[in-house]
Design a protein around this motif. Sequence first.
Motif, PDB file in Angstrom:
ATOM      1  N   LYS A   1      -7.764   0.986  -5.986  1.00 27.08           N
ATOM      2  CA  LYS A   1      -6.887   2.086  -6.374  1.00 27.08           C
ATOM      3  C   LYS A   1      -6.314   1.848  -7.770  1.00 27.08           C
ATOM      4  O   LYS A   1      -6.261   2.764  -8.596  1.00 27.08           O
ATOM      5  CB  LYS A   1      -5.758   2.240  -5.360  1.00 27.08           C
TER       6      LYS A   1
ATOM      7  N   ASN B   1       0.773   4.073  -2.999  1.00 26.34           N
ATOM      8  CA  ASN B   1       0.531   5.497  -2.725  1.00 26.34           C
ATOM      9  C   ASN B   1       1.696   6.359  -3.209  1.00 26.34           C
ATOM     10  O   ASN B   1       1.491   7.477  -3.701  1.00 26.34           O
ATOM     11  CB  ASN B   1       0.313   5.709  -1.229  1.00 26.34           C
ATOM     12  N   ARG B   2       2.900   5.833  -3.089  1.00 23.10           N
ATOM     13  CA  ARG B   2       4.071   6.576  -3.581  1.00 23.10           C
ATOM     14  C   ARG B   2       4.055   6.666  -5.096  1.00 23.10           C
ATOM     15  O   ARG B   2       4.423   7.693  -5.667  1.00 23.10           O
ATOM     16  CB  ARG B   2       5.343   5.872  -3.089  1.00 23.10           C
TER      17      ARG B   2
ATOM     18  N   LEU C   1       1.413   6.736  -6.952  1.00 20.52           N
ATOM     19  CA  LEU C   1       0.377   7.681  -7.348  1.00 20.52           C
ATOM     20  C   LEU C   1       0.896   9.115  -7.418  1.00 20.52           C
ATOM     21  O   LEU C   1       0.370   9.934  -8.179  1.00 20.52           O
ATOM     22  CB  LEU C   1      -0.799   7.618  -6.360  1.00 20.52           C
ATOM     23  N   LYS C   2       1.936   9.412  -6.660  1.00 18.09           N
ATOM     24  CA  LYS C   2       2.500  10.753  -6.645  1.00 18.09           C
ATOM     25  C   LYS C   2       3.694  10.905  -7.581  1.00 18.09           C
ATOM     26  O   LYS C   2       4.276  11.987  -7.658  1.00 18.09           O
ATOM     27  CB  LYS C   2       2.934  11.119  -5.220  1.00 18.09           C
TER      28      LYS C   2
ATOM     29  N   GLY D   1       0.815  -1.216   0.000  1.00 20.32           N
ATOM     30  CA  GLY D   1       0.000   0.000   0.000  1.00 20.32           C
ATOM     31  C   GLY D   1       0.844   1.258   0.000  1.00 20.32           C
ATOM     32  O   GLY D   1       0.518   2.237  -0.693  1.00 20.32           O
TER      33      GLY D   1
END
Length: 213
Positions: A179, A50-51, A53-54, A46
């Motif tokens: 996601k 999330n990393r 996504l940026k 996770g």
Amino acid sequence: LGLLVETPNLLERINQGGIVGYVIITLGTFGVLLSLFLMITLGIAGIKVNRQLKSETPDSGNALGRVLQVYESNKQVDTETLELKLGEAILMETPKIQRGILIIKVISVVAPLMGLLGTVTGMIDVFQQLTHFANPENSELARGISEALVTTKFGLITAIPALIIHALLSRRLQGLVAKMETFASRLVNLAANGNADKTPDEANAPAKEDSPS
């Protein structure tokens, strides 16, 4: 006081369970260790997602990065083909993330069944005593029944936490897959709108106004 002294301790309870009890305890221990490993693994996955996504650069070290690499390799294909490619990439990544979760579910189902098996086996021994002895003492029968129910207790103690952990892990897995599916849908929309060379964040950013001369 006599009843209190005769109350078996934890080790004696475990010994009362016999072979079936030992098997259930082994399954429970394995399930706990596997659950800790899966929680750590899904947590790390996770964080990496999330990393990603940026970040605009695809990273093959995480599931979403590999999906983004599929998008980068198929920018020029039509929208339907791109959607199928991304869907296939997500389907390939899902088993890698969810491996081991099914074992937790199997343990939650097998443990109470094994406990029931131990109880049935113990009750058979009790009825054999009734068959061989004309007037068995009530205390001996009660002790035999108590020992027979120990495995059921062990099975339920193992199954209930396993069910809860399985539900928590499944929910976290569904969040990661959601996601990736959402990100893939945004990529397909970018390709359909002719913004295949932009990342979803760049495409959604507001256009800059020209400064007055």
